[in-house]
Design a protein around this motif. Sequence first.
Motif: not given
Length: 430
Positions: A38-44, A57-77
């Motif tokens: 995985l580290a090699l994949l992220l580095a290359l 999903a649409e119609g859910d009684l309890v909705r959780i907001p969508d989440m946008a996170v920095p992809g590469m930092p999350l992957a390295w963490v």
Amino acid sequence: MTALATTPSPAPATDEVRTVAVVSRKAPIAFAVVTALLALLLALQGREGNTNFRFSAEGDLVRIPDMAVPGMPLAWVSVVVLAVLTAVAFWLVRAARRIPTWLTLIFVLVAFVAFLAWAGAGSDRDFPVVRLIGGAVLLAVPIVFGALGGVIGERAGVVNIAIEAQLLAGAFSAAVAGSVTGSPWVGLVAAVVAGVLVALVLGLFTITHKVNQVIVGVVLNVLVLGITSFLYSQVLVPNAQLNETTRFSRISIPLLSDIPVVGPALFEQTIVVYLMYLTVPAVWFALYRTRWGLRVRAVGEHPKAADTVGIKVERTRYRALMIAGAVAGLGGAFYTVVSVSSFGKNMTAGAGFIALAAVIFGKWDPVRAALAALLFGFASNLEGALSVVGAPVPSQFMLMLPYVVTLLAVAGLVGRSRAPAADGEPYVKE
């Protein structure tokens, strides 16, 4: 007066028993390999942008907001966390301690998070988490049933290589019976009967006639594949009305289906999925908390000792195989009364062999085997999830991912495991 000579009394004997824990380095080595890859994949192949996760999903009684996170930092963490878990695994091995199951589960979960964070970086589409979990559960259903059947059979001392045959026979029987009667319930019963019949043939050759269990299982897989393919071409194709089943409809469980994220994925399913939820704890309870389970484990570990106390070894193994075949047959019915409405050639596509790997990965325990099957189902479902976000991963790689995960699980992540002592050994009464 003379002094009496005394001799020192011998030191009292102690009954202290020293136990030596035998541990394997396979799991930490596998952890290290996955982390390095995985580290090699992220580095290359670094990518820019955020990774978006959609938890509702649409119609859910309890909705959780969508989440946008920095992809590469999350992957390295996540990779750093994987490295820490790998170090913990090596420390446990060095201390002669076994690696707990929860550590392996956390490692696998974090590894998937790292891969998803990298794959979704920069995409303008969201990862549907509910769909990812729900699809994984559905794809795991036949593997879970097959693995449970494998656990029961091998606990009784019979290697059940014929899980694939039982799944395929169950799928075919459910399709025909369900089409003729118009009832998916009849198809479900027919699948159970088909699984039992395959198990009886396996028992006839392996238990009664003492034929090599692996060879018989392989032959049964090829035989059932040939029979179902012939009948499909000669009977079902010319008579399409015999291959149009009515599928089970989804049933939403009140309150439970409203739980965020996991509710819609787990509790808006068909009756076959709910049967899977009940079968896993039922098999665990039967094996470890009942007299029948004690006898099954006895004939699988030491059949001669079981015979001396009055347990009928062959009869116990036959009954265990029949129950195992019935459970595996339920998994076969999933293909034609839940997944699709018709039977197709070799539609199980090796699920029985993945179920067998789940038995080994789960160390012949029903709960662990079910969790392993869920892991394989999740790996199989990744292809669809990655195609949604347009990840730069070749579809051919995603198709082989479940089998790669199977190899890693059996060869590395499982660590040291021990099958029942008499597993695969025919019992010859002296």
